[in-house]
Design a protein around this motif. Structure first.
Motif, PDB file in Angstrom:
ATOM      1  N   ALA A   1       4.703   0.526 -10.926  1.00 41.61           N
ATOM      2  CA  ALA A   1       5.329   1.721 -11.504  1.00 41.61           C
ATOM      3  C   ALA A   1       5.198   1.726 -13.028  1.00 41.61           C
ATOM      4  O   ALA A   1       4.863   2.751 -13.619  1.00 41.61           O
ATOM      5  N   ASP A   2       5.446   0.579 -13.642  1.00 33.58           N
ATOM      6  CA  ASP A   2       5.346   0.480 -15.104  1.00 33.58           C
ATOM      7  C   ASP A   2       3.925   0.785 -15.586  1.00 33.58           C
ATOM      8  O   ASP A   2       3.740   1.406 -16.630  1.00 33.58           O
ATOM      9  N   ALA A   3       2.938   0.348 -14.800  1.00 38.57           N
ATOM     10  CA  ALA A   3       1.532   0.535 -15.197  1.00 38.57           C
ATOM     11  C   ALA A   3       1.145   2.001 -15.325  1.00 38.57           C
ATOM     12  O   ALA A   3       0.245   2.343 -16.096  1.00 38.57           O
ATOM     13  N   VAL A   4       1.834   2.870 -14.576  1.00 36.37           N
ATOM     14  CA  VAL A   4       1.492   4.295 -14.641  1.00 36.37           C
ATOM     15  C   VAL A   4       2.629   5.135 -15.239  1.00 36.37           C
ATOM     16  O   VAL A   4       2.593   6.354 -15.205  1.00 36.37           O
ATOM     17  N   GLY A   5       3.659   4.457 -15.758  1.00 33.75           N
ATOM     18  CA  GLY A   5       4.732   5.163 -16.449  1.00 33.75           C
ATOM     19  C   GLY A   5       5.721   5.884 -15.549  1.00 33.75           C
ATOM     20  O   GLY A   5       6.329   6.862 -15.968  1.00 33.75           O
ATOM     21  N   VAL A   6       5.919   5.380 -14.351  1.00 26.65           N
ATOM     22  CA  VAL A   6       6.879   6.000 -13.435  1.00 26.65           C
ATOM     23  C   VAL A   6       8.218   5.269 -13.533  1.00 26.65           C
ATOM     24  O   VAL A   6       8.259   4.031 -13.410  1.00 26.65           O
ATOM     25  N   PRO A   7       9.309   5.992 -13.775  1.00 23.95           N
ATOM     26  CA  PRO A   7      10.625   5.344 -13.813  1.00 23.95           C
ATOM     27  C   PRO A   7      10.912   4.628 -12.486  1.00 23.95           C
ATOM     28  O   PRO A   7      10.635   5.158 -11.408  1.00 23.95           O
ATOM     29  N   TYR A   8      11.495   3.424 -12.579  1.00 25.45           N
ATOM     30  CA  TYR A   8      11.655   2.551 -11.428  1.00 25.45           C
ATOM     31  C   TYR A   8      13.033   1.902 -11.428  1.00 25.45           C
ATOM     32  O   TYR A   8      13.570   1.548 -12.472  1.00 25.45           O
ATOM     33  N   GLU A   9      13.569   1.743 -10.230  1.00 28.32           N
ATOM     34  CA  GLU A   9      14.727   0.871 -10.017  1.00 28.32           C
ATOM     35  C   GLU A   9      14.512   0.160  -8.694  1.00 28.32           C
ATOM     36  O   GLU A   9      13.863   0.699  -7.786  1.00 28.32           O
ATOM     37  N   GLY A  10      14.994  -1.056  -8.580  1.00 28.45           N
ATOM     38  CA  GLY A  10      14.791  -1.828  -7.362  1.00 28.45           C
ATOM     39  C   GLY A  10      16.043  -2.578  -6.969  1.00 28.45           C
ATOM     40  O   GLY A  10      16.887  -2.886  -7.812  1.00 28.45           O
ATOM     41  N   GLU A  11      16.149  -2.868  -5.681  1.00 33.25           N
ATOM     42  CA  GLU A  11      17.334  -3.536  -5.157  1.00 33.25           C
ATOM     43  C   GLU A  11      16.967  -4.343  -3.922  1.00 33.25           C
ATOM     44  O   GLU A  11      16.217  -3.875  -3.067  1.00 33.25           O
ATOM     45  N   ALA A  12      17.508  -5.545  -3.836  1.00 36.27           N
ATOM     46  CA  ALA A  12      17.399  -6.364  -2.632  1.00 36.27           C
ATOM     47  C   ALA A  12      18.801  -6.502  -2.053  1.00 36.27           C
ATOM     48  O   ALA A  12      19.738  -6.837  -2.780  1.00 36.27           O
TER      49      ALA A  12
ATOM     50  N   ARG B   1       0.844  -1.206   0.000  1.00 39.60           N
ATOM     51  CA  ARG B   1       0.000   0.000   0.000  1.00 39.60           C
ATOM     52  C   ARG B   1       0.873   1.249   0.000  1.00 39.60           C
ATOM     53  O   ARG B   1       0.582   2.230  -0.690  1.00 39.60           O
ATOM     54  N   ALA B   2       1.957   1.215   0.776  1.00 41.18           N
ATOM     55  CA  ALA B   2       2.887   2.342   0.795  1.00 41.18           C
ATOM     56  C   ALA B   2       3.532   2.521  -0.579  1.00 41.18           C
ATOM     57  O   ALA B   2       3.714   3.651  -1.052  1.00 41.18           O
ATOM     58  N   ALA B   3       3.855   1.398  -1.228  1.00 41.51           N
ATOM     59  CA  ALA B   3       4.445   1.470  -2.570  1.00 41.51           C
ATOM     60  C   ALA B   3       3.486   2.145  -3.545  1.00 41.51           C
ATOM     61  O   ALA B   3       3.891   2.998  -4.343  1.00 41.51           O
ATOM     62  N   LYS B   4       2.220   1.775  -3.475  1.00 47.69           N
ATOM     63  CA  LYS B   4       1.218   2.404  -4.357  1.00 47.69           C
ATOM     64  C   LYS B   4       1.152   3.904  -4.114  1.00 47.69           C
ATOM     65  O   LYS B   4       1.085   4.692  -5.060  1.00 47.69           O
ATOM     66  N   ALA B   5       1.178   4.307  -2.837  1.00 44.54           N
ATOM     67  CA  ALA B   5       1.127   5.737  -2.503  1.00 44.54           C
ATOM     68  C   ALA B   5       2.372   6.454  -3.018  1.00 44.54           C
ATOM     69  O   ALA B   5       2.286   7.555  -3.584  1.00 44.54           O
ATOM     70  N   GLY B   6       3.535   5.847  -2.840  1.00 42.47           N
ATOM     71  CA  GLY B   6       4.777   6.449  -3.317  1.00 42.47           C
ATOM     72  C   GLY B   6       4.820   6.584  -4.819  1.00 42.47           C
ATOM     73  O   GLY B   6       5.265   7.602  -5.361  1.00 42.47           O
ATOM     74  N   ILE B   7       4.328   5.580  -5.515  1.00 43.52           N
ATOM     75  CA  ILE B   7       4.293   5.621  -6.973  1.00 43.52           C
ATOM     76  C   ILE B   7       3.325   6.693  -7.453  1.00 43.52           C
ATOM     77  O   ILE B   7       3.613   7.428  -8.409  1.00 43.52           O
ATOM     78  N   GLU B   8       2.188   6.819  -6.795  1.00 42.08           N
ATOM     79  CA  GLU B   8       1.221   7.860  -7.172  1.00 42.08           C
ATOM     80  C   GLU B   8       1.824   9.256  -6.969  1.00 42.08           C
ATOM     81  O   GLU B   8       1.657  10.141  -7.815  1.00 42.08           O
ATOM     82  N   LEU B   9       2.542   9.456  -5.859  1.00 42.76           N
ATOM     83  CA  LEU B   9       3.215  10.740  -5.632  1.00 42.76           C
ATOM     84  C   LEU B   9       4.258  11.012  -6.716  1.00 42.76           C
ATOM     85  O   LEU B   9       4.383  12.144  -7.202  1.00 42.76           O
ATOM     86  N   ALA B  10       5.013   9.979  -7.067  1.00 43.17           N
ATOM     87  CA  ALA B  10       6.029  10.146  -8.111  1.00 43.17           C
ATOM     88  C   ALA B  10       5.381  10.503  -9.442  1.00 43.17           C
ATOM     89  O   ALA B  10       5.893  11.342 -10.189  1.00 43.17           O
ATOM     90  N   LYS B  11       4.253   9.889  -9.743  1.00 40.32           N
ATOM     91  CA  LYS B  11       3.551  10.192 -10.986  1.00 40.32           C
ATOM     92  C   LYS B  11       3.095  11.650 -10.994  1.00 40.32           C
ATOM     93  O   LYS B  11       3.283  12.367 -11.986  1.00 40.32           O
ATOM     94  N   LEU B  12       2.512  12.096  -9.877  1.00 40.58           N
ATOM     95  CA  LEU B  12       2.026  13.473  -9.788  1.00 40.58           C
ATOM     96  C   LEU B  12       3.153  14.494  -9.906  1.00 40.58           C
ATOM     97  O   LEU B  12       2.954  15.578 -10.450  1.00 40.58           O
ATOM     98  N   SER B  13       4.318  14.160  -9.389  1.00 40.26           N
ATOM     99  CA  SER B  13       5.428  15.111  -9.403  1.00 40.26           C
ATOM    100  C   SER B  13       6.423  14.843 -10.539  1.00 40.26           C
ATOM    101  O   SER B  13       7.480  15.461 -10.577  1.00 40.26           O
ATOM    102  N   GLN B  14       6.075  13.886 -11.425  1.00 41.41           N
ATOM    103  CA  GLN B  14       6.927  13.521 -12.547  1.00 41.41           C
ATOM    104  C   GLN B  14       8.314  13.084 -12.072  1.00 41.41           C
ATOM    105  O   GLN B  14       9.329  13.420 -12.674  1.00 41.41           O
ATOM    106  N   GLY B  15       8.321  12.342 -10.964  1.00 43.88           N
ATOM    107  CA  GLY B  15       9.562  11.839 -10.391  1.00 43.88           C
ATOM    108  C   GLY B  15       9.760  10.359 -10.691  1.00 43.88           C
ATOM    109  O   GLY B  15       9.084   9.784 -11.537  1.00 43.88           O
ATOM    110  N   LYS B  16      10.708   9.779  -9.993  1.00 43.38           N
ATOM    111  CA  LYS B  16      10.996   8.357 -10.135  1.00 43.38           C
ATOM    112  C   LYS B  16      10.999   7.708  -8.761  1.00 43.38           C
ATOM    113  O   LYS B  16      11.041   8.401  -7.730  1.00 43.38           O
ATOM    114  N   VAL B  17      10.948   6.376  -8.742  1.00 45.41           N
ATOM    115  CA  VAL B  17      10.966   5.651  -7.479  1.00 45.41           C
ATOM    116  C   VAL B  17      12.089   4.626  -7.474  1.00 45.41           C
ATOM    117  O   VAL B  17      12.459   4.073  -8.517  1.00 45.41           O
ATOM    118  N   SER B  18      12.611   4.400  -6.279  1.00 47.60           N
ATOM    119  CA  SER B  18      13.550   3.311  -6.025  1.00 47.60           C
ATOM    120  C   SER B  18      12.964   2.475  -4.912  1.00 47.60           C
ATOM    121  O   SER B  18      12.624   3.006  -3.848  1.00 47.60           O
TER     122      SER B  18
END
Length: 145
Positions: A78-89, A17-34
């Motif tokens: 992120a891909d579904a809404v066009g937000v640039p994404y990178e991930g790391e474990a 749920r937090a990821a969805k919120a972060g991605i939505e914020l990134a979309k609104l601000s034309q940012g990216k997420v990690s």
């Protein structure tokens, strides 16, 4: 607005749920997420070395696999809404330390993470990675419940 949002995830429904919120914020601000998933290392016991060594290998493989699955779920969002994404474990004993380091290394300007909402003695005994990040982060932290 926020240009680079860090989203620590643990695979729980709350972190998604937090990821969805972060991605939505990134979309609104034309940012990216990690996204960052921290894997607790296997802790050895001094005896039964060969059995534990095999268990550690299995644990590490399964933990890495689970982490990659969680990251893939965030990537799909992120891909579904066009937000640039990178991930790391990453493996680490103290997730908050890796989260705070990622904020600096990736030059994030916001962290969006979940909190399980533990209170009282449970929080005191178990601690809260979110609380630790809140106390140590130099950037705003949006906590989702």
């Amino acid at each position: 607005m926020y240009k680079h949002i860090l989203i620590p995830i643990d695979g729980s429904e709350l972190s998604m749920r937090a990821a969805k919120a972060g991605i939505e914020l990134a979309k609104l601000s034309q940012g990216k997420v990690s996204a960052l998933h921290v894997i607790s290392p296997f802790h050895n016991i001094a005896y039964m070395g060969s059995i534990l060594a095999a268990s550690e290998i299995v644990y590490n493989a399964e933990a890495q696999e689970n982490g990659e699955r969680y990251l893939a779920q965030v990537k799909a969002l992120a891909d579904a809404v066009g937000v640039p994404y990178e991930g790391e474990a990453s493996f680490g004993d103290q997730p908050f330390e890796l989260i705070v380091q990622a904020i600096k290394d990736k030059q994030c300007d916001l962290v969006v993470m979940g909190s399980h909402g533990w209170r009282g003695m449970t929080r005191l005994l178990l601690g809260s990675e979110t609380q630790k990040v809140l106390l140590r982060s130099d950037v705003p932290v949006l906590v989702c419940h």
